[in-house]
Design a protein around this motif. Sequence first.
Motif, PDB file in Angstrom:
ATOM      1  N   TYR A 111      13.270  24.095  33.530  1.00 15.97           N
ATOM      2  CA  TYR A 111      13.409  22.641  33.622  1.00 15.97           C
ATOM      3  C   TYR A 111      13.593  22.097  32.214  1.00 15.97           C
ATOM      4  O   TYR A 111      12.747  22.286  31.358  1.00 15.97           O
ATOM      5  CB  TYR A 111      12.161  22.039  34.269  1.00 15.97           C
ATOM      6  N   CYS A 153      13.448  14.840  43.019  1.00 15.77           N
ATOM      7  CA  CYS A 153      14.034  16.180  43.018  1.00 15.77           C
ATOM      8  C   CYS A 153      15.303  16.212  43.853  1.00 15.77           C
ATOM      9  O   CYS A 153      15.740  17.278  44.300  1.00 15.77           O
ATOM     10  CB  CYS A 153      13.029  17.211  43.536  1.00 15.77           C
ATOM     11  N   THR A 157      17.477  19.257  45.687  1.00 12.61           N
ATOM     12  CA  THR A 157      17.684  19.285  47.142  1.00 12.61           C
ATOM     13  C   THR A 157      19.169  19.417  47.452  1.00 12.61           C
ATOM     14  O   THR A 157      19.561  20.194  48.334  1.00 12.61           O
ATOM     15  CB  THR A 157      17.121  18.008  47.784  1.00 12.61           C
TER      16      THR A 157
ATOM     17  N   PRO B  13      10.334  22.173  44.350  1.00  9.37           N
ATOM     18  CA  PRO B  13      10.697  20.820  44.773  1.00  9.37           C
ATOM     19  C   PRO B  13      10.001  20.500  46.099  1.00  9.37           C
ATOM     20  O   PRO B  13      10.322  21.099  47.130  1.00  9.37           O
ATOM     21  CB  PRO B  13      12.219  20.906  44.955  1.00  9.37           C
ATOM     22  N   THR B  17       9.652  15.321  44.891  1.00 10.86           N
ATOM     23  CA  THR B  17       9.584  15.408  43.441  1.00 10.86           C
ATOM     24  C   THR B  17       9.348  16.866  43.051  1.00 10.86           C
ATOM     25  O   THR B  17       9.556  17.761  43.856  1.00 10.86           O
ATOM     26  CB  THR B  17       8.459  14.475  42.909  1.00 10.86           C
ATOM     27  N   PHE B  18       8.932  17.096  41.818  1.00 12.00           N
ATOM     28  CA  PHE B  18       8.620  18.455  41.387  1.00 12.00           C
ATOM     29  C   PHE B  18       7.108  18.625  41.392  1.00 12.00           C
ATOM     30  O   PHE B  18       6.394  17.861  40.750  1.00 12.00           O
ATOM     31  CB  PHE B  18       9.183  18.716  39.984  1.00 12.00           C
TER      32      PHE B  18
END
Lengths: 173, 281
Positions: A111, A153, A157, B13, B17-18
């Motif tokens: 990330y 996210c 997705t 995920p 969100t993470f």
Amino acid sequence: MSGHKWLLLAPVVLVSPPAYATTYLTVEQAQAIMFPRETLRPAFRAMDATQFAAIVKAAGVAPNGRQVRAWQASGGGWMIVDQVVGKHEFITFAVALDSGGAIKSVEIMEYRESYGDQVRLPKWRAQFAGKRPGAALKLDQDIRNISGATLSCRHVTDGVRRVLATYTLVLAH
Amino acid sequence: MCSDIPLVRRAQPLLGTFVEIAAESACASAIDAGFAAIRNIQQRMSFHESGSDLSRIHRANAGECVEVDRHTIEVLRLAERLNAATAGLFDITTGHALVRDGFLPLPDGAMLEDCDGTADDVEIVDDTHVRCRRRVLIDLGGIAKGYAVDRAVDALLEAGARVGIVNAGGDLRVFGHPAQTVHIRGASGGILASLLLENAALASSANIDTRRVVRGRICTPHFAPRGKPVLIDRTISVMAPTCAIADAMTKVAMTDPDLAELLLADQHGGIVAIPLNAVDG
């Protein structure tokens, strides 16, 4: 069990890093977590233009390139590594599929966030006015455990949906 | 003494969100249990997934008794207590207004004007049943993330982990020793404050990035009394013993920080004082 405690720390002079980066898993670590006790055989493929177009149509998102980074597990499942690039973030993730092509799990491998374009804004720079340059720099990678406005996210997705379409159109034969 | 003890960290995920989970390396396998707990709460309380308990409550007719998971009831109970303690400021039936203003999609088969029930219409029958006197649209976004974090911490502890952290997109809770350093980040991406936390939760809220203009009015997903939108320029962060409380109380703190401080003081929690020279937004 101990009670809860907190302490506000003395402000650290951070050249508030315009980028955060965290590596969670290498490919080998992702394999070990997603397919424990199985062996994985690389099965990279290059998709052709037809497949590319079909994935765009099926998933609504274009692949990053023609290459599909995939491994086939000895149990019949697949691991696919892909990336998504957002406005400020770059995320590498792994998707584990079972032998039927259904999602077993998704793990974030890397990330990275970059707010480089914000560095030029006067308001951002103003917080460091008067501070001596070079004082107490903290490395990007040392900053963990962040609380702030929630990040979506959605990119990932979308990327997972693209991976599923890629599996169906490129790998499943 | 604070130290960055070596923890194994993973992220998935989830919850939109993470979600990051860390535990000591000797208990790395406990992290699977943590993610499973998060997934379970997501499946039960998602506004979007048609099979969730929430969706089934939305599809039920007025007065119809719906069987749901114990965790769902526990969250509804917590919401009810918070609704009473905040004189209605904390309200999960804002789902109606959120759909109206475009922050959430209308569930399939629902007519917005039929779902105007309020918090008073939600009746908890027993540990696994709920009934709504009028149809409602419930949004658990202000509390379910924190609750999921708490359940993940429970799962990690049960699986043998002794120290770690669960962080669902900024709603986080640390457990074990030693204390861990956490940071509050503002809308511009810079760190505003850092804290040393031990067995405590921290949640943050801001709504600079979640504003919409609907028919000329600025709308946000946060509502003050009489439905007026809450507009704040600063990040609000709340500490509490559990993440469900921290999560829920950020919403209260945005509108009425004095009330939030009062309620949090009972819980040995509080609003984090961001240093004034920290630039936010």
